[in-house]
Write an enzyme that holds these catalytic residues in place. Structure first.
Site, PDB file in Angstrom:
ATOM      1  N   SER A  35       0.799  -1.223   0.000  1.00 17.24           N
ATOM      2  CA  SER A  35       0.000   0.000   0.000  1.00 17.24           C
ATOM      3  C   SER A  35       0.835   1.277   0.000  1.00 17.24           C
ATOM      4  CB  SER A  35      -0.938   0.010   1.219  1.00 17.24           C
ATOM      5  OG  SER A  35      -0.198  -0.159   2.416  1.00 17.24           O
ATOM      6  N   ASP A 306      -3.126   7.737   8.410  1.00 15.46           N
ATOM      7  CA  ASP A 306      -3.913   6.834   9.252  1.00 15.46           C
ATOM      8  C   ASP A 306      -2.958   6.102  10.185  1.00 15.46           C
ATOM      9  OD1 ASP A 306      -2.735   4.856   7.672  1.00 15.46           O
ATOM     10  OD2 ASP A 306      -4.531   4.441   6.510  1.00 15.46           O
ATOM     11  N   HIS A 309      -0.043   4.609   7.367  1.00 13.62           N
ATOM     12  CA  HIS A 309       0.350   5.196   6.086  1.00 13.62           C
ATOM     13  C   HIS A 309       0.702   6.680   6.223  1.00 13.62           C
ATOM     14  CE1 HIS A 309      -2.339   1.742   4.958  1.00 13.62           C
ATOM     15  NE2 HIS A 309      -1.260   1.481   4.246  1.00 13.62           N
TER      16      HIS A 309
END
Length: 335
Positions: A35, A306, A309
């Site tokens: 991600s 978050d 990330h």
């Protein structure tokens, strides 16, 4: 056995590379990872539900473009082939466990397979591997033995990439995983820090072992994060501990009984739901329909978007640093 053959292969190639230029040329970057580098692959796979956008930015796991999208500023016209997918692991756990959470999530070896099903590596490709965080943070494989297994998966991937025609592989190591909000909230800061540091030591040794070949190099991105943590003001940061987006760390709708929630969950197969629930780093990226209508929060000064990330500001800085490193090690020749 495969890793031993790979090292022997690279040793032989090194003998034939005596006249190679100091800075090998590249025309395209090919990325494999998770991600931190995903520019919409998971979003497409999950039919626009994950990560929920908004508040996530256009299928990225952040509030803006990710690091590799900033490389064009240094390399105009750069072509990027990106197979990085949110939730991906280095190790193919689906081959060693039948647990549903491993059956949907991608892994490094299969990302390479997906790439080769569409196209092939070229001699002027620069192939970047940045993966491993999910193995440790999301699935708890955090012993030194686990880290060696992750290192072996990365080494095998580099072998496969070279055997399929690529000439340049760039490994990214990991930031200190014990410093992010996820590790703090789960109270695993010490274990997460230790395994990421051990992981980085293993990658450094691997890169040194292969250094004579000139085919595999290492970008120590952990040092970039360390600098942000020690001197945040230099990057426009004022909060390096707390997440900007306050979405829950564990996704609750699986237990919901309302008609609206049930209808929303119908977009996912039961196997996909279990896979998402089993990876909390993905789970928090699925928000309620109401939250998706709310504008993304103001993250000025925040290091983390978050629980794990980085924000777009951090990604921009990482992109600039990565571009500077690549420019110092390789010569960009547009196709």
């Amino acid at each position: 056995m495969m890793r031993t053959c790979f090292i022997c292969l690279l040793g032989l190639l090194a003998w034939t590379a005596q006249a190679a230029e100091p800075r090998p040329a590249f025309s395209r970057i090919v990325v494999f990872g998770d991600s931190l580098s995903d520019t919409g692959k998971m979003y497409s796979k999950m039919r626009g539900y994950l990560p929920s956008s908004p508040p996530y930015y256009e299928g990225r796991f952040s509030n803006g473009p990710v690091w590799l999208e900033h490389l064009n500023a240094q390399f105009p016209g750069l072509k990027i082939a990106n197979e990085a997918e949110g939730g991906a692991t280095a190790v193919a756990y689906n081959k060693i466990s039948w647990h549903p959470k491993y059956q949907v999530i991608n892994n490094l070896d299969y990302e390479i397979t997906q790439f080769l099903q569409k196209e092939s590596f070229q001699p002027d490709d620069l192939v970047i591997l940045w993966v491993g965080a999910n193995d440790y943070l999301a699935y708890g494989w955090n012993s030194e033995t686990d880290a060696k297994r992750v290192r072996d998966a990365i080494s095998d991937a580099a072998s496969r990439i070279v055997l399929n025609g690529a000439k340049q592989v760039l490994l990214f190591n990991l930031p200190d995983l014990g410093q992010n909000p996820s590790a703090r909230s789960q109270k695993v800061t010490q274990a997460a820090s230790h395994v990421s540091q051990y992981h980085n030591a293993l990658l450094l040794n691997l890169a040194r072992q292969l250094a004579p070949t000139g085919l595999v190099r290492l970008f120590e991105i952990d040092k970039q994060f360390d600098e942000m943590l020690s001197e945040p003001q230099n990057f426009g940061l004022s909060d390096t501990e707390h997440a900007c987006y306050g979405g829950g760390y564990v996704w609750k709708p699986f237990a919901a009984s309302s008609a609206n929630e049930d209808a929303r969950l119908n977009a996912f197969s039961p196997q996909e739901r279990l896979a998402i629930a089993g990876n909390p780093l993905l789970a928090q990226a699925v928000t309620s329909p109401m939250a998706r209508k709310v504008a993304a929060p103001d993250c000025e000064g925040k290091m983390y978007w978050d629980q794990v990330h980085p924000t777009r500001v951090v990604h921009a800085a990482l992109g600039e640093r990565a571009a500077a490193f690549i420019e110092s090690q390789y010569e960009y020749l547009p196709r």
